[in-house]
Write an enzyme that holds these catalytic residues in place. Structure first.
Site, PDB file in Angstrom:
ATOM      1  N   LYS A 115       0.724  -1.183  -0.136  1.00  0.00           N
ATOM      2  CA  LYS A 115       0.129   0.048   0.048  1.00  0.00           C
ATOM      3  C   LYS A 115       0.780   1.127   0.200  1.00  0.00           C
ATOM      4  O   LYS A 115       0.432   2.303   0.493  1.00  0.00           O
ATOM      5  CB  LYS A 115      -0.901   0.103   1.022  1.00  0.00           C
ATOM      6  CG  LYS A 115      -2.132  -0.926   1.235  1.00  0.00           C
ATOM      7  CD  LYS A 115      -3.199  -0.657   1.818  1.00  0.00           C
ATOM      8  CE  LYS A 115      -4.332  -1.729   1.660  1.00  0.00           C
ATOM      9  NZ  LYS A 115      -5.433  -1.734   2.443  1.00  0.00           N
ATOM     10  N   LYS A 195      -7.501 -10.851  -8.827  1.00  0.00           N
ATOM     11  CA  LYS A 195      -8.439 -10.965  -7.645  1.00  0.00           C
ATOM     12  C   LYS A 195      -9.880 -10.238  -7.975  1.00  0.00           C
ATOM     13  O   LYS A 195      -9.486  -9.060  -8.421  1.00  0.00           O
ATOM     14  CB  LYS A 195      -7.791 -10.821  -6.280  1.00  0.00           C
ATOM     15  CG  LYS A 195      -7.287 -11.645  -5.415  1.00  0.00           C
ATOM     16  CD  LYS A 195      -7.210 -11.425  -4.135  1.00  0.00           C
ATOM     17  CE  LYS A 195      -6.642 -12.424  -3.139  1.00  0.00           C
ATOM     18  NZ  LYS A 195      -6.298 -11.610  -1.954  1.00  0.00           N
ATOM     19  N   LYS A 198     -13.506  -4.627  -6.141  1.00  0.00           N
ATOM     20  CA  LYS A 198     -14.248  -3.570  -6.230  1.00  0.00           C
ATOM     21  C   LYS A 198     -13.514  -2.379  -6.984  1.00  0.00           C
ATOM     22  O   LYS A 198     -14.168  -1.679  -7.922  1.00  0.00           O
ATOM     23  CB  LYS A 198     -15.038  -2.934  -5.263  1.00  0.00           C
ATOM     24  CG  LYS A 198     -14.064  -2.188  -4.271  1.00  0.00           C
ATOM     25  CD  LYS A 198     -14.933  -1.587  -3.023  1.00  0.00           C
ATOM     26  CE  LYS A 198     -14.105  -0.732  -2.271  1.00  0.00           C
ATOM     27  NZ  LYS A 198     -13.019  -1.222  -1.216  1.00  0.00           N
TER      28      LYS A 198
END
Ligand code: TRP
Length: 328
Positions: A115, A195, A198
């Site tokens: 991240k 994967k 959203k």
């Protein structure tokens, strides 16, 4: 003997999809219904603050996630459902654990690195995320934590911190164990090498999607070149993903699915899958629609769950404070 304590949480950060359901929620419900554990399922709203959102969005995401919990079958009579931020001891314990956590342990966390951990602008919350997670778990003397394998490293830290605290201040915390269950790999419908997420809405089936939306997305799913339907994750990743999804919801085993579809073409498989998904989540959609009309129910569930969690957590944090010498 008292049943072992089980805890897990999900961040309120947007609509849940099939991957979230098959990876976490479905499992939560069966663990709850097994009757083998004292279950705590919370909304990890403090964790979710590490990602950008507005106050209005956040409030909505919290309510939606509680509604999702209830609509999939978590039952406040069987499980304690609560909001992390409403129990101050989570933050308090996280701070105390910070003081025994080496920076090095957090710097090498894969999620932190993924991240953008290196960037100067990365918020400290993202760095400290695993310590708050350890606090969530240790506060309730949890023995069992159902998590996906992406969270195993964080759970290992919780175990390390429990041991370290215990050896420094005397036996206080239980060392939690991960509970890993067989979870089907749910890949994006439009990119079977990624994967389901959203961030790729076209390849992502949300639990709230209408039957029409589900049909549309499944219809547009990419397929593989050869037209025969068989399970071969390596050479036919797209069809294999559709078959895995089908099997995960219908309960069919792969050989039976291959038999079922042996004389059919890709569009028949897609139609079958779309119907299976739409039917599987029909009760979910109905329950959620009913809950949307009665937000009071959600508030009531949280209020009761928060009070229960608060009682346990407040006791534990007092014990911790005494151990470290800041309370009498
Ligand atoms: N980090 C977890 C996730 O993203 C959510 C979480 C926060 C959690 N605290 C937890 C899960 C404690 C289990 C136990 O999936």
């Amino acid at each position: 003997m008292a049943k072992p304590i089980l805890i897990s949480g999900i961040q309120p950060s947007g609509k849940l999809h099939l991957g979230n359901y098959l990876g976490a929620l479905k499992n939560f419900v069966s663990l709850q219904n097994s009757g083998r554990y004292q279950c705590f399922f919370f909304i990890a709203d403090l964790h979710s603050l590490t990602e950008e959102s507005t106050p209005k969005e956040k409030a909505k995401q919290i309510m939606e996630l509680v509604a999702d919990y209830l609509a999939v079958g978590l039952d406040p009579k069987k499980s304690t459902i609560f909001l992390q931020s409403s129990v101050p001891a989570h933050s308090e314990l996280a701070w105390i654990l910070n003081t025994i956590t080496p920076m090095g342990e957090l710097k090498r966390m894969t999620q932190f690195k993924d991240k953008g951990g290196e960037a100067e602008t990365t918020n400290v919350g993202l760095f400290d995320y695993p310590v708050l997670m350890a606090a969530d778990i240790l506060l309730y003397d949890s023995q069992v934590v159902p998590v996906g394998d992406d969270q195993l490293q964080h759970l290992e830290l919780a175990r390390t911190l429990a041991r370290k605290f215990n050896s420094k201040f005397g036996k206080t915390f239980v060392e939690p164990k991960p509970l890993l269950t067989e979870i089907p790999r749910v890949m994006s419908l439009d990119a079977p090498d990624k994967k389901m997420s959203k961030s790729r809405p076209g390849g992502c089936v949300f639990l709230d999607d209408s039957p029409e939306e589900i049909k549309e997305k499944v219809k547009r799913a990419v397929t593989d070149s050869e037209s025969v339907i068989r399970y071969d994750a390596k050479n036919k990743p797209a069809i294999s993903n559709l078959m895995r999804l089908y099997g995960a919801l219908s309960g069919d085993l792969m050989p039976d699915l291959e038999k079922k579809f042996q004389n059919m073409n890709y569009s028949e498989l897609k139609l079958g899958l779309a119907n299976t998904i739409a039917n599987y989540f029909a009760p979910f959609r109905a329950k959620k629609a009913a809950l949307r009309k009665q937000p009071k129910i959600i508030e009531k569930v949280l209020k009761a769950g928060n009070a229960k969690a608060q009682k346990i957590a407040a006791k534990k944090i007092e014990v911790v404070k005494k151990k470290i010498g800041v309370a009498k």
